[in-house]
Design a protein around this motif. Structure first.
Motif, PDB file in Angstrom:
ATOM      1  N   ASP A  81       6.991   6.644   2.969  1.00 41.89           N
ATOM      2  CA  ASP A  81       6.509   7.147   1.662  1.00 41.89           C
ATOM      3  C   ASP A  81       7.613   7.956   0.981  1.00 41.89           C
ATOM      4  O   ASP A  81       7.845   7.836  -0.228  1.00 41.89           O
ATOM      5  CB  ASP A  81       5.305   8.083   1.847  1.00 41.89           C
ATOM      6  CG  ASP A  81       4.054   7.374   2.336  1.00 41.89           C
ATOM      7  OD1 ASP A  81       3.943   6.162   2.112  1.00 41.89           O
ATOM      8  OD2 ASP A  81       3.202   8.049   2.942  1.00 41.89           O
TER       9      ASP A  81
ATOM     10  N   ASN B 296       1.615  12.902  17.212  1.00 40.56           N
ATOM     11  CA  ASN B 296       0.750  12.898  18.401  1.00 40.56           C
ATOM     12  C   ASN B 296       1.279  13.750  19.550  1.00 40.56           C
ATOM     13  O   ASN B 296       0.750  13.715  20.650  1.00 40.56           O
ATOM     14  CB  ASN B 296       0.491  11.459  18.873  1.00 40.56           C
ATOM     15  CG  ASN B 296       1.790  10.689  19.077  1.00 40.56           C
ATOM     16  OD1 ASN B 296       2.840  11.292  19.306  1.00 40.56           O
ATOM     17  ND2 ASN B 296       1.721   9.373  18.984  1.00 40.56           N
TER      18      ASN B 296
ATOM     19  N   SER C  28      13.267   9.450  16.472  1.00 40.93           N
ATOM     20  CA  SER C  28      12.893   8.407  17.435  1.00 40.93           C
ATOM     21  C   SER C  28      13.566   7.106  17.002  1.00 40.93           C
ATOM     22  O   SER C  28      13.916   6.935  15.827  1.00 40.93           O
ATOM     23  CB  SER C  28      11.365   8.252  17.426  1.00 40.93           C
ATOM     24  OG  SER C  28      10.980   7.033  17.996  1.00 40.93           O
TER      25      SER C  28
ATOM     26  N   ILE D 143      10.762   8.780  10.514  1.00 43.09           N
ATOM     27  CA  ILE D 143      11.054   7.348  10.694  1.00 43.09           C
ATOM     28  C   ILE D 143       9.776   6.508  10.768  1.00 43.09           C
ATOM     29  O   ILE D 143       9.819   5.325  11.049  1.00 43.09           O
ATOM     30  CB  ILE D 143      11.930   7.115  11.947  1.00 43.09           C
ATOM     31  CG1 ILE D 143      11.369   7.834  13.182  1.00 43.09           C
ATOM     32  CG2 ILE D 143      13.355   7.637  11.687  1.00 43.09           C
ATOM     33  CD1 ILE D 143      10.153   7.292  13.765  1.00 43.09           C
TER      34      ILE D 143
ATOM     35  N   ASN E 289       5.710   5.869   8.817  1.00 46.51           N
ATOM     36  CA  ASN E 289       5.268   5.530   7.459  1.00 46.51           C
ATOM     37  C   ASN E 289       5.234   6.741   6.534  1.00 46.51           C
ATOM     38  O   ASN E 289       5.362   6.593   5.316  1.00 46.51           O
ATOM     39  CB  ASN E 289       3.899   4.853   7.507  1.00 46.51           C
ATOM     40  CG  ASN E 289       4.025   3.428   8.007  1.00 46.51           C
ATOM     41  OD1 ASN E 289       5.129   2.862   8.016  1.00 46.51           O
ATOM     42  ND2 ASN E 289       2.920   2.848   8.452  1.00 46.51           N
ATOM     43  N   ASN E 290       5.082   7.923   7.089  1.00 47.85           N
ATOM     44  CA  ASN E 290       5.177   9.108   6.226  1.00 47.85           C
ATOM     45  C   ASN E 290       6.598   9.191   5.663  1.00 47.85           C
ATOM     46  O   ASN E 290       6.788   9.399   4.461  1.00 47.85           O
ATOM     47  CB  ASN E 290       4.814  10.363   7.028  1.00 47.85           C
ATOM     48  CG  ASN E 290       4.544  11.570   6.147  1.00 47.85           C
ATOM     49  OD1 ASN E 290       5.374  12.470   6.052  1.00 47.85           O
ATOM     50  ND2 ASN E 290       3.400  11.597   5.476  1.00 47.85           N
ATOM     51  N   GLY E 291       7.571   8.959   6.531  1.00 43.44           N
ATOM     52  CA  GLY E 291       8.964   8.903   6.082  1.00 43.44           C
ATOM     53  C   GLY E 291       9.163   7.772   5.090  1.00 43.44           C
ATOM     54  O   GLY E 291       9.902   7.905   4.104  1.00 43.44           O
TER      55      GLY E 291
ATOM     56  N   ILE F  68      -5.455   6.484  -3.649  1.00 43.62           N
ATOM     57  CA  ILE F  68      -4.566   5.325  -3.477  1.00 43.62           C
ATOM     58  C   ILE F  68      -5.384   4.040  -3.318  1.00 43.62           C
ATOM     59  O   ILE F  68      -4.900   3.024  -2.832  1.00 43.62           O
ATOM     60  CB  ILE F  68      -3.575   5.508  -2.305  1.00 43.62           C
ATOM     61  CG1 ILE F  68      -4.296   5.710  -0.967  1.00 43.62           C
ATOM     62  CG2 ILE F  68      -2.637   6.675  -2.587  1.00 43.62           C
ATOM     63  CD1 ILE F  68      -3.362   5.552   0.242  1.00 43.62           C
TER      64      ILE F  68
ATOM     65  N   PHE G 234       6.620  14.095   9.241  1.00 44.04           N
ATOM     66  CA  PHE G 234       5.503  13.529  10.002  1.00 44.04           C
ATOM     67  C   PHE G 234       4.279  13.481   9.099  1.00 44.04           C
ATOM     68  O   PHE G 234       4.057  14.376   8.288  1.00 44.04           O
ATOM     69  CB  PHE G 234       5.116  14.413  11.193  1.00 44.04           C
ATOM     70  CG  PHE G 234       6.162  14.538  12.263  1.00 44.04           C
ATOM     71  CD1 PHE G 234       6.451  13.476  13.118  1.00 44.04           C
ATOM     72  CD2 PHE G 234       6.833  15.749  12.450  1.00 44.04           C
ATOM     73  CE1 PHE G 234       7.398  13.620  14.122  1.00 44.04           C
ATOM     74  CE2 PHE G 234       7.774  15.892  13.453  1.00 44.04           C
ATOM     75  CZ  PHE G 234       8.066  14.820  14.298  1.00 44.04           C
ATOM     76  N   GLY G 235       3.457  12.457   9.298  1.00 47.19           N
ATOM     77  CA  GLY G 235       2.166  12.376   8.616  1.00 47.19           C
ATOM     78  C   GLY G 235       1.061  12.478   9.639  1.00 47.19           C
ATOM     79  O   GLY G 235       1.165  13.260  10.601  1.00 47.19           O
ATOM     80  N   ILE G 236       0.047  11.659   9.462  1.00 50.51           N
ATOM     81  CA  ILE G 236      -1.110  11.734  10.361  1.00 50.51           C
ATOM     82  C   ILE G 236      -0.830  11.082  11.714  1.00 50.51           C
ATOM     83  O   ILE G 236      -1.690  11.080  12.590  1.00 50.51           O
ATOM     84  CB  ILE G 236      -2.367  11.098   9.727  1.00 50.51           C
ATOM     85  CG1 ILE G 236      -2.128   9.625   9.396  1.00 50.51           C
ATOM     86  CG2 ILE G 236      -2.791  11.860   8.483  1.00 50.51           C
ATOM     87  CD1 ILE G 236      -3.398   8.856   9.093  1.00 50.51           C
ATOM     88  N   GLY G 237       0.364  10.512  11.875  1.00 48.63           N
ATOM     89  CA  GLY G 237       0.704   9.869  13.152  1.00 48.63           C
ATOM     90  C   GLY G 237       1.253  10.835  14.197  1.00 48.63           C
ATOM     91  O   GLY G 237       1.501  10.436  15.341  1.00 48.63           O
TER      92      GLY G 237
ATOM     93  N   LEU H 207       0.839  -1.205   0.000  1.00 52.25           N
ATOM     94  CA  LEU H 207       0.000   0.000   0.000  1.00 52.25           C
ATOM     95  C   LEU H 207       0.876   1.259   0.000  1.00 52.25           C
ATOM     96  O   LEU H 207       0.577   2.244  -0.674  1.00 52.25           O
ATOM     97  CB  LEU H 207      -0.923  -0.012   1.229  1.00 52.25           C
ATOM     98  CG  LEU H 207      -1.990   1.069   1.281  1.00 52.25           C
ATOM     99  CD1 LEU H 207      -2.899   1.038   0.050  1.00 52.25           C
ATOM    100  CD2 LEU H 207      -2.838   0.934   2.553  1.00 52.25           C
ATOM    101  N   MET H 208       1.974   1.175   0.740  1.00 48.68           N
ATOM    102  CA  MET H 208       2.909   2.307   0.759  1.00 48.68           C
ATOM    103  C   MET H 208       3.496   2.526  -0.640  1.00 48.68           C
ATOM    104  O   MET H 208       3.607   3.666  -1.111  1.00 48.68           O
ATOM    105  CB  MET H 208       4.023   2.041   1.776  1.00 48.68           C
ATOM    106  CG  MET H 208       5.031   3.158   1.888  1.00 48.68           C
ATOM    107  SD  MET H 208       6.241   2.833   3.175  1.00 48.68           S
ATOM    108  CE  MET H 208       5.355   3.286   4.637  1.00 48.68           C
TER     109      MET H 208
END
Ligand SMILES: NC(=O)C1=CN([C@@H]2O[C@H](COP(=O)(O)OP(=O)(O)OC[C@H]3O[C@@H](n4cnc5c(N)ncnc54)[C@H](O)[C@@H]3O)[C@@H](O)[C@H]2O)[C@@H](O)CC1
Ligand SMILES: [K+]
Length: 512
Positions: A62, A134, A85, A56, A58-60, A209, A129-132, A27-28
């Motif tokens: 991508d 926090n 991190s 680090i 999933n945005n990274g 996607i 950073f993506g939607i993760g 998917l990535m």
């Protein structure tokens, strides 16, 4: 189109992976291939320095896949891993290995690294950073983000501008990427439409996607984006054997000495949106000008010359728009108080009527249920009190709407209609519409739709969309600065036509 929360996006990802029986890295790969194709279609091999900043997660990840593909196609790339991190995601690690297999060696940026050189002519890919996200980024990451912003390089953000949380306001505004362009996956994010956060994602586009369509269709969301596909089914066609009585009799109540124009604009808008009959209720001073400026409207006046002191309507209106240019004289307050208690018609409440309600809160309980309130942010603040973030504003406005069973239309660049716990985010309109009388036009339009039988929430959502579209058409001919409220009214007819215009491709296939 639905606006998902970050939690719902993760669920959609998961559901897609399960249903299609693919791995998460597939998917990535799919997502990043879309990113690559978008860039490749525009750059067409141009030798420009592309600097990719990858976190680090999933945005990274991508970003790393994109880097690999750009490299394979001969682009000049430089990859930086922003090593904030040690909890690296599996797909990040997998794609780091794949990148190294292709002989690309990223530079790792840690808290003691210096800031990399970025020139204004570079292209920056922002995959930190993506939607993760926090929590607030560490200072050294925030400083890197500020450094990228200061470079003035074209910055393409993957999914969301890094540092911008999806479901709340940023912790630290200077630690958010100011994107030149955001390529966001599948579904729009609420932050793109709010005044506080929208500026970080000045321009954005969605990349399909292929997330699980069935899951998306069945998921209930708190917010929905309103575009043409959502509006068209709400349109109520006129029937051949109809007459003016079929389309309702609206009453516009407002005006005071020096502010009769507001009522003229609202009456004109009400008629132009298709209302059958319109009566204006104004103080005596408005009689002649209204009869002259809007010959199609009927006019009722009270006993006072400059203000409304009593509201007496010798028939039952189908819908009412109240408040435009009305002023807040003591006698007008009394007139409104009496009228609210006695009126049974669906109602749009705007401008001074809203201010009177804010200052006389005991009247709130008398607002007929399902009335539509159309405050701009200052009027809203007077009604619900101050807020510290757009998210808090939305929560407070939703509670207010629920408490009194109302439709609340929060006017702005992306007007949001709140009803029954849900927010409908409008997509039409432009900065030229920030002009005197624009709100009066909206009030008239929504009252006119109510009069034609549109249910209150639909009248509000449809009216807001059409108002913005009329403004967009007006701006296309007049520019932003010269757009006046009366030009918005003049373009209501074209806005209706635009709703039903076939897309160009379809027109070519089916020339008539
Ligand atoms: N889940 C999927 O299958 C897909 C995800 N995609 C990408 O994945 C992104 C989400 O990935 P992630 O969930 O890994 O999250 P991110 O890549 O946004 O963030 C990375 C991780 O850092 C940690 N973190 C959060 N805030 C931090 C902070 N201030 N300082 C240090 N660490 C922090 C979190 O544990 C988070 O998981 C999306 O935005 C999108 O770009 C896409 O590849 C499409 C498919
Ligand atoms: K990003």
């Amino acid at each position: 189109m639905k606006i998902f929360s970050s939690h719902q996006i993760y669920q959609a990802d998961k559901s897609t992976i399960q249903k299609e029986q693919i791995t998460s890295d597939a998917l990535m790969e799919r997502a990043a291939t879309q990113l690559f194709e978008w860039m490749h279609a525009r750059l067409r091999g141009t030798q420009v320095n592309i600097k990719l900043f990858c976190g680090i997660g999933n945005n990274g990840g991508d970003g790393l896949v994109l880097a690999r593909k750009l490299h394979e196609h001969g682009y000049s790339i430089h990859v930086f891993v922003v090593n904030y991190s040690d909890k690296r995601s599996e797909d990040f690690l997998l794609n780091l290995e794949r990148l190294k297999d292709g002989k690309v060696w990223p530079d790792f940026i840690n808290n003691d690294s210096g800031l990399p050189n970025i020139s204004e002519s570079d292209i920056v890919v922002d995959a930190i950073f993506g939607i993760g996200l926090n929590r607030v980024p560490d200072d050294w990451v925030g400083n890197l983000i500020a450094h990228i912003n200061a470079s003035n390089a074209f910055t393409l953000s993957v999914d969301v501008p890094s540092g911008l949380p999806v479901d709340r306001s940023p912790w630290e505004p200077s630690y958010v990427i100011r994107s030149s362009y955001v390529l966001s996956f599948q579904l729009p994010k609420l932050i793109f439409f709010l005044p506080e956060t929208g500026a970080y994602a000045n321009q954005w586009e969605l990349l399909d996607i292929g997330l699980d369509a069935e899951f998306i269709a069945k998921t209930e969301t708190d917010f929905e984006l309103i575009g043409r596909p959502e509006i068209l089914p709400k349109y109520r066609p006129r029937s051949k054997f109809s007459h003016k009585g079929t389309y309702g009799h609206a009453v516009i109540i407002g005006g005071s000495y020096g502010k009769i124009g507001a009522v003229q604009l609202a009456c004109n808008a009400c008629l132009s949106v298709g209302c059958g009959l319109v009566t204006a209720v104004v103080p005596k001073c408005g009689y002649h000008s209204l009869q002259t400026a809007v010959p199609e409207a009927m006019v009722l006046t009270g006993s006072r010359d400059k203000i409304i002191s009593r509201i007496e309507i010798p028939f039952s209106p189908t819908a009412v728009g109240i408040g435009v240019g009305m002023g807040k004289d003591e006698d007008t307050v009394q007139a409104l108080a009496v009228y609210l208690k006695g009126s049974g018609a669906p109602m749009v409440i705007d401008a001074d009527a809203l201010n009177i309600l804010s200052e006389n809160r005991d009247l709130l309980k008398d607002i007929p249920e399902m009335s539509i309130l159309t405050p701009h942010p200052k009027e809203l603040e007077r009604l619900i009190g101050p807020w510290t973030s757009d998210f808090e504003m939305l929560d407070k406005a939703k509670s207010f709407a629920d408490r009194y069973n109302l439709v609340v239309v929060i006017k702005g660049a992306h007007t949001i209609t709140l009803y029954n716990g849900k927010g409908y985010v409008n997509t039409t309109g432009n900065p030229g519409m920030a002009t005197a009388g624009s709100g009066d036009v909206l009030t008239g339009m929504v009252a006119g739709l109510l009069a034609q039988g549109y249910p209150p929430a639909e009248a509000a959502i449809f009216g807001v969309y059409l108002h913005g579209l009329a403004g967009d058409i007006g701006a296309s001919k007049n520019g932003y600065e010269a757009l006046k409220a009366s030009i918005i009214v003049d373009n209501i007819g074209s806005a209706y036509s635009e709703l039903f215009r076939k897309p160009e491709a379809e027109q070519k296939e089916n020339p008539r």
